[in-house]
Enzyme design. Structure first.
Site, mmCIF file in Angstrom:
data_model
loop_
_atom_site.group_PDB
_atom_site.id
_atom_site.type_symbol
_atom_site.label_atom_id
_atom_site.label_comp_id
_atom_site.label_asym_id
_atom_site.label_seq_id
_atom_site.Cartn_x
_atom_site.Cartn_y
_atom_site.Cartn_z
ATOM 1 N N HIS A 126 -1.386 38.845 -7.582
ATOM 2 C CA HIS A 126 0.031 38.509 -7.624
ATOM 3 C C HIS A 126 0.233 37.064 -8.053
ATOM 4 O O HIS A 126 -0.235 36.147 -7.379
ATOM 5 C CB HIS A 126 0.652 38.749 -6.245
ATOM 6 C CG HIS A 126 0.704 40.192 -5.870
ATOM 7 N ND1 HIS A 126 1.880 40.894 -5.820
ATOM 8 C CD2 HIS A 126 -0.282 41.083 -5.559
ATOM 9 C CE1 HIS A 126 1.631 42.149 -5.482
ATOM 10 N NE2 HIS A 126 0.327 42.287 -5.323
ATOM 11 N N GLN A 181 4.188 45.883 -4.001
ATOM 12 C CA GLN A 181 3.036 46.769 -4.199
ATOM 13 C C GLN A 181 3.019 47.922 -3.197
ATOM 14 O O GLN A 181 2.644 49.044 -3.545
ATOM 15 C CB GLN A 181 1.748 45.949 -4.117
ATOM 16 C CG GLN A 181 0.506 46.748 -4.436
ATOM 17 C CD GLN A 181 -0.731 45.882 -4.508
ATOM 18 O OE1 GLN A 181 -0.660 44.715 -4.890
ATOM 19 N NE2 GLN A 181 -1.868 46.439 -4.125
ATOM 20 N N CYS A 241 7.115 41.288 -9.293
ATOM 21 C CA CYS A 241 7.437 41.149 -7.883
ATOM 22 C C CYS A 241 8.952 41.011 -7.733
ATOM 23 O O CYS A 241 9.568 40.167 -8.384
ATOM 24 C CB CYS A 241 6.721 39.917 -7.349
ATOM 25 S SG CYS A 241 7.397 39.227 -5.848
ATOM 26 N N GLU A 242 9.529 41.840 -6.905
ATOM 27 C CA GLU A 242 10.982 41.809 -6.740
ATOM 28 C C GLU A 242 11.459 40.576 -5.978
ATOM 29 O O GLU A 242 12.644 40.277 -5.969
ATOM 30 C CB GLU A 242 11.493 43.077 -6.071
ATOM 31 C CG GLU A 242 11.098 43.264 -4.633
ATOM 32 C CD GLU A 242 11.577 44.587 -4.054
ATOM 33 O OE1 GLU A 242 11.874 44.614 -2.854
ATOM 34 O OE2 GLU A 242 11.630 45.591 -4.789
ATOM 35 N N HIS A 243 10.546 39.837 -5.358
ATOM 36 C CA HIS A 243 10.942 38.645 -4.606
ATOM 37 C C HIS A 243 11.018 37.396 -5.478
ATOM 38 O O HIS A 243 11.857 36.528 -5.225
ATOM 39 C CB HIS A 243 9.975 38.395 -3.451
ATOM 40 C CG HIS A 243 9.943 39.513 -2.470
ATOM 41 N ND1 HIS A 243 8.780 39.969 -1.882
ATOM 42 C CD2 HIS A 243 10.938 40.302 -1.985
ATOM 43 C CE1 HIS A 243 9.063 40.973 -1.076
ATOM 44 N NE2 HIS A 243 10.362 41.195 -1.113
ATOM 45 N N HIS A 244 10.137 37.283 -6.482
ATOM 46 C CA HIS A 244 10.081 36.073 -7.303
ATOM 47 C C HIS A 244 10.213 36.343 -8.797
ATOM 48 O O HIS A 244 10.216 35.413 -9.588
ATOM 49 C CB HIS A 244 8.764 35.328 -7.052
ATOM 50 C CG HIS A 244 8.554 34.959 -5.622
ATOM 51 N ND1 HIS A 244 7.760 35.704 -4.770
ATOM 52 C CD2 HIS A 244 9.071 33.957 -4.873
ATOM 53 C CE1 HIS A 244 7.783 35.160 -3.572
ATOM 54 N NE2 HIS A 244 8.564 34.107 -3.598
ATOM 55 N N CYS A 253 2.859 35.373 -7.880
ATOM 56 C CA CYS A 253 3.667 34.634 -6.910
ATOM 57 C C CYS A 253 2.788 33.961 -5.866
ATOM 58 O O CYS A 253 3.196 32.994 -5.235
ATOM 59 C CB CYS A 253 4.722 35.526 -6.256
ATOM 60 S SG CYS A 253 4.065 36.969 -5.410
#
Length: 186
Positions: free
Chosen positions: A144, A116, A75-78, A146
């Site tokens: 996920h 995703q 995940c590019e956020h976490h 996250c």
């Protein structure tokens, strides 16, 4: 590059209040850097390299489906993993793609920092571009970390995304056939 990445992991350990000089962590920055480079090796690949000419003439104009392609992404956020399966279909127009190439295309995009929704579209557009297919459909189902390990901590949640291009978008019957064929039997 690896020394720089290792140094950043060392700083992360320090930031967490850990001692990077303790026995169990001595090589952790190097191992973490190596692991991250592997998990993100999709940046080093191109569609043309992966396909490597594995397009074959065919009179088939019926749906081709590769189902249950496992995928692992971050995940590019976490920077936490999401793990799942991709289902990919296309309708050939004179050429079919080597079977393993579909899975390799999924991996190329999954092995990058992702969300995703974008991953699903990137796979569909790549298959369309390389094959010239009359239609492409991609469905991804994933869990996920996250959402499971932090935040709302929902252990049984799954995310489904789909992208339908060409005949799969235009024809409800074609779309329904694909969705029926990838449906799980329980």
């Amino acid at each position: 590059m690896s020394d720089s990445l290792s140094a950043h992991y060392r700083e992360i350990l320090l930031g967490l209040g850990e001692d990077p000089a303790r026995e169990g962590l001595l090589d952790t920055p190097k191992r973490a850097a190596k692991a991250m480079r592997y998990l993100c090796h999709g940046y080093e690949l191109s569609l043309e390299e992966i396909v490597n000419g594995a397009l074959f003439a065919s009179d088939n104009d019926e749906m081709v489906i590769v189902r249950d392609i496992e995928l692992y992404s971050l995940c590019e956020h976490h920077l936490l993993p999401f793990i799942g399966k991709a289902h990919v279909a296309y309708i050939p127009t004179g050429k079919v793609l080597g079977l393993s190439k579909v899975a390799r295309i999924v991996d190329m995009f999954a092995r990058r920092l992702q969300i995703q929704e974008n991953l699903t579209r990137q796979i569909a557009e790549a298959i369309e571009r390389i094959t010239g297919a009359a239609g492409v459909a991609v469905v991804i189902e994933a869990q996920h970390m996250c959402m499971m390990m932090r935040g709302v901590e929902k252990q049984n949640s799954q995310m489904f995304t789909s992208v339908m291009l060409g005949a799969f978008r235009e024809s409800a019957n074609t779309r329904q056939e694909f969705l029926q064929l990838i449906k799980r039997s329980h």
